[in-house]
Design a protein around this motif. Structure first.
Motif, short mmCIF file in Angstrom:
data_model
loop_
_atom_site.label_atom_id
_atom_site.label_comp_id
_atom_site.label_asym_id
_atom_site.label_seq_id
_atom_site.Cartn_x
_atom_site.Cartn_y
_atom_site.Cartn_z
N GLN A 409 0.79 -1.10 -0.14
CA GLN A 409 -0.21 -0.28 0.26
C GLN A 409 0.84 1.41 -0.11
O GLN A 409 0.68 2.18 -0.71
CB GLN A 409 -0.93 -0.02 1.37
N THR A 411 4.14 1.66 -0.61
CA THR A 411 5.11 1.68 -1.80
C THR A 411 4.35 2.03 -3.08
O THR A 411 4.69 3.01 -3.73
CB THR A 411 5.64 0.26 -2.05
N THR A 412 3.28 1.51 -3.21
CA THR A 412 2.39 2.00 -4.57
C THR A 412 1.88 3.60 -4.47
O THR A 412 1.93 3.93 -5.49
CB THR A 412 1.03 1.07 -4.41
N VAL A 413 1.61 3.89 -3.20
CA VAL A 413 1.24 5.18 -3.17
C VAL A 413 2.45 6.10 -3.25
O VAL A 413 2.33 7.28 -3.99
CB VAL A 413 0.40 5.54 -1.99
N SER A 414 3.23 5.63 -2.77
CA SER A 414 4.77 6.79 -2.79
C SER A 414 5.11 6.68 -4.47
O SER A 414 5.42 7.61 -4.73
CB SER A 414 5.84 5.97 -1.95
N ILE A 415 4.94 5.26 -5.11
CA ILE A 415 5.59 5.53 -6.56
C ILE A 415 4.55 6.40 -7.42
O ILE A 415 4.84 7.13 -8.28
CB ILE A 415 5.60 4.25 -7.10
N LEU A 416 3.31 6.19 -7.11
CA LEU A 416 2.24 6.98 -7.86
C LEU A 416 2.37 8.28 -7.57
O LEU A 416 2.27 9.27 -8.50
CB LEU A 416 0.68 6.44 -7.20
N SER A 417 2.36 8.88 -6.26
CA SER A 417 3.05 10.16 -5.96
C SER A 417 4.27 10.83 -6.81
O SER A 417 4.17 11.87 -7.44
CB SER A 417 3.36 10.58 -4.73
N LEU A 419 5.46 9.68 -9.80
CA LEU A 419 5.03 9.72 -11.27
C LEU A 419 4.11 11.12 -11.22
O LEU A 419 4.23 11.65 -12.31
CB LEU A 419 4.31 8.48 -11.69
N LEU A 420 3.03 11.30 -10.56
CA LEU A 420 2.08 12.51 -10.66
C LEU A 420 2.79 13.64 -10.53
O LEU A 420 2.56 14.70 -11.48
CB LEU A 420 0.93 12.28 -9.75
N TRP A 422 6.15 14.20 -11.15
CA TRP A 422 7.32 13.94 -11.63
C TRP A 422 8.28 15.26 -12.00
O TRP A 422 7.82 15.97 -13.01
CB TRP A 422 7.27 12.94 -12.98
N SER A 500 9.54 9.08 -2.95
CA SER A 500 8.82 10.16 -3.38
C SER A 500 9.37 11.58 -3.50
O SER A 500 8.99 12.64 -4.31
CB SER A 500 7.27 10.26 -3.00
#
Length: 648
Positions: A409, A411-417, A419-420, A422, A500
């Protein structure tokens, strides 16, 4: 008996009995009470006379703002005696008062009861409390600990400091072998959603926790509940062996098989909180036949007694099978109940009270030796309790705190953050401010909702270990819980920021990164403290999460990002919002007076941007102080709420 044979002494609250010579009680005590600690039992004769208990209940609406309070009788006129080496079984239908009486005998009944309960002719005291082993019907154990770890931690907490650590571990191993748990010593306890040991093994672990302190009086509430007949037989055979070692054993049991019934020495039968029989288990059938309640067919004595306790004599069942009519006494359970009570008061009660007064307690030297020093309220020191509880807590909670689901949970949110946002730059100032606000709300609310569950989930453990069995001080538990949460709660936000921060385009300097991380970690501790306080005050997961949702929404709106022109009459909300202080500190870490961004007129200062100017970037020390006060204050509220927690 020679004087040397009568001497007894006490070290660290445990009696050491000299050679018993020809004393059968001492031979009984020493035959089954040996342990690696070299400690013998202090036999206890339990007596109770005319025990009664009433509770007040709110019933119906009397007035719009008041309820009618009625008094309900739970127990009435209970008298009995149990000697060392005996097993007293309490039988009766559900709701007859068995567990309430057992709780009263263990000195754990809330409120006051009438009548008298004595132990070697002495009233209940803190020293006697440490000599009573109480096994509840539900096995309250940590699911992720192994059998060996469960008993080891209990030994380290309950046995006194004068006993070396090696001896404590040896005692845990001895109890483990004594209860036949060697084969599953490295198997986890398990729970509803986690496979572990069997039900019978779990029950033996619960009994083992009490056996660590070599209790003189062992109380068991429904030890065979939910077990098959073979496993129940094994449990009771083990209990019988413990009684033969010189312990006084009292157990409640709902509907034992005939094999189990014949292992009891004495039986108390309860019907609607009142006794209808007390005496030897082997003569119960004969007694009821003598007072007019006999069965023409062979049947399990326990079934026969339970039928009578429910007001259903065997003659009624036989006549119903044959289609015959019944007399009023046989048809009305209330009349049957009255007849049984009258027979008890006429035939058993006078004899029992005479026996109670004439039967001597265990010899005086035992009662003197069994009195622990008053100052020994706890088994070990405060620091040792914290150390053991911290280690146990880390072992238990690491499976949840670092579960694959939580790591996925975060890790996914941090990677998505990353990328958003970037490589966003200061020219995209509004996006960067949005990222900082997201940091403040995500790591404010994620730990809050997790912490709300902490104390409600551990309530049963806390009630058993801290309130009723005095394993440790509440302050030791709370300190260990607070320290144990640091690595588990701070590791994931650190990982989040690492993944992030730089991809989000924030200032890529070590100082800015470190300060941002420290602000987020402080915010996590404040949020967690609020969650602990809500959980401790409400002790209800549903209520706690509901209130937490309301608070998070209020803090979110008052955080200074969504609404910048807040009316003055409600502007004070931001000063109680940890999200506001965190967001303000994050802005102060990222932007200074000299930072500019591109605007329609050229270059504009970041601090003049309305979204930043409304919050401000100054007074960082005051903001940190506010968060520190909240962090400490919420935890003090949680601790105070736990101290007021009542046993139910």
């Amino acid at each position: 008996m020679a004087p040397s044979e009568q001497t007894s002494n006490e070290t660290d609250g445990v009696c050491h009995v000299a050679d018993g010579g020809g004393d059968p009680l001492r031979r009984l005590t020493q035959s089954g009470a040996s342990s690696p600690l070299g400690l013998a039992l202090c036999p206890v004769t339990l007596k109770f006379e005319d025990v009664g208990y009433k509770v007040k209940l709110a019933q119906g609406e009397c007035l719009p703002t008041r309820k009618l309070i009625v008094e309900k009788t739970i127990l009435t006129g209970l008298t009995g005696i149990v000697s060392p080496g005996e097993i007293l079984a309490m039988l009766g239908p559900s709701g007859s008062g068995k567990t309430t009486l057992l709780t009263a005998l263990g000195g754990r009944l809330p409120g006051k009861h009438s009548g008298f309960v004595t132990y070697n002719n002495h009233p209940f005291s803190s020293s006697m409390k440490r000599r009573i082993g109480f096994v509840t019907q539900d096995d309250v154990l940590y699911a992720h600990l192994t059998v060996s770890e469960t008993l080891t931690f209990a030994a380290l907490l309950r046995l006194p400091d004068s006993i070396t650590r090696a001896k404590k571990l040896e005692q845990a191993e001895h109890v483990l072998n004594q209860l036949g748990l060697s084969k599953c010593k490295n198997t986890i306890i398990g729970g509803p959603l986690l496979r572990g040991v069997s039900g019978g093994e779990r029950k033996r672990v619960s009994i083992g926790q009490e056996m660590l302190v070599n209790p003189s009086l062992l109380l068991l509430d429904e030890p065979t509940s939910g077990l098959d007949s073979t496993t129940a037989m094994k449990i009771l055979t083990m209990v019988k062996g413990l009684a033969k070692g010189g312990r006084t054993v009292v157990t409640t049991i709902h509907q034992p098989s005939s094999r189990l019934y014949h292992m009891f020495d004495k039986v108390v039968v309860l019907s609607e909180g009142a006794p209808i029989y007390h005496g030897q288990a082997s003569v119960a059938m004969g007694y009821f036949a003598a007072v007019g309640f006999s069965t023409p067919v062979a049947m399990n004595p326990a079934d026969f007694l339970l039928d009578l306790a429910n007001g259903i004599p065997p003659s009624k069942i036989d006549s119903e099978d044959q289609g015959e009519g019944n007399s009023l006494e046989e048809q009305d359970p209330k009349l049957v109940h009255q007849l049984l009570i009258s027979a008890y008061n006429e035939n058993i009660s006078p004899r029992l009270k005479a026996e109670l007064r004439s039967t001597p307690s265990t010899p005086n030297q035992y009662s003197v030796a069994c009195r622990s020093r008053v100052e020994e309220e706890w088994g070990t020191s405060w620091w040792e309790q914290v150390r053991v509880l911290l280690k146990r807590g880390l072992k238990e909670r690491k499976h949840e705190a670092f579960s694959g689901l939580r790591i996925f949970q975060v890790t996914t949110v941090s990677i998505l953050s990353g990328l958003l946002w970037w490589h966003s730059t200061i020219s995209h100032i509004q996006d960067q401010i949005g990222l900082l606000f997201f940091y403040s709300i995500f790591w404010g609310f994620f730990p809050l909702f997790h912490a709300v569950f902490a104390f409600p989930q551990e309530r049963a453990i806390l009630m058993k270990e801290q309130r009723t069995s005095s394993y440790y001080r509440l302050s030791s538990y709370f300190t260990a819980r607070t320290l144990g949460d640091l690595p588990t709660e701070l590791a994931l936000p650190t990982l989040f920021v690492l993944l992030s921060y730089f991809t989000g385009g924030l200032k890529p300097t070590f100082t800015n990164f470190t300060l941002t991380l420290l602000v987020i970690l402080l915010n996590v501790l404040v949020s967690q403290g609020l969650g602990l306080a809500l959980g401790a005050v409400l002790m209800d997961v549903k209520k706690g999460t509901t209130l937490a949702s309301v608070i998070t929404l209020v803090f979110l709106l008052a955080g200074g990002y969504y609404v910048q022109r807040v009316p003055s009459f409600i502007a004070w909300l931001k000063y109680v919002s940890f999200s506001y202080y965190c967001y303000k500190l994050l802005l102060g870490v990222q932007y200074g007076e000299g930072d500019v961004y591109g605007c329609g007129t050229g270059l504009c200062r970041v601090v003049d941007l309305p979204a930043v100017a409304n919050v401000g970037v100054g007074n960082k020390g005051r903001d940190v102080g506010a968060l520190v006060v909240m962090m400490v204050g919420y935890r003090l509220i949680a601790y105070a709420a736990l101290r007021r927690l009542k046993v139910r």
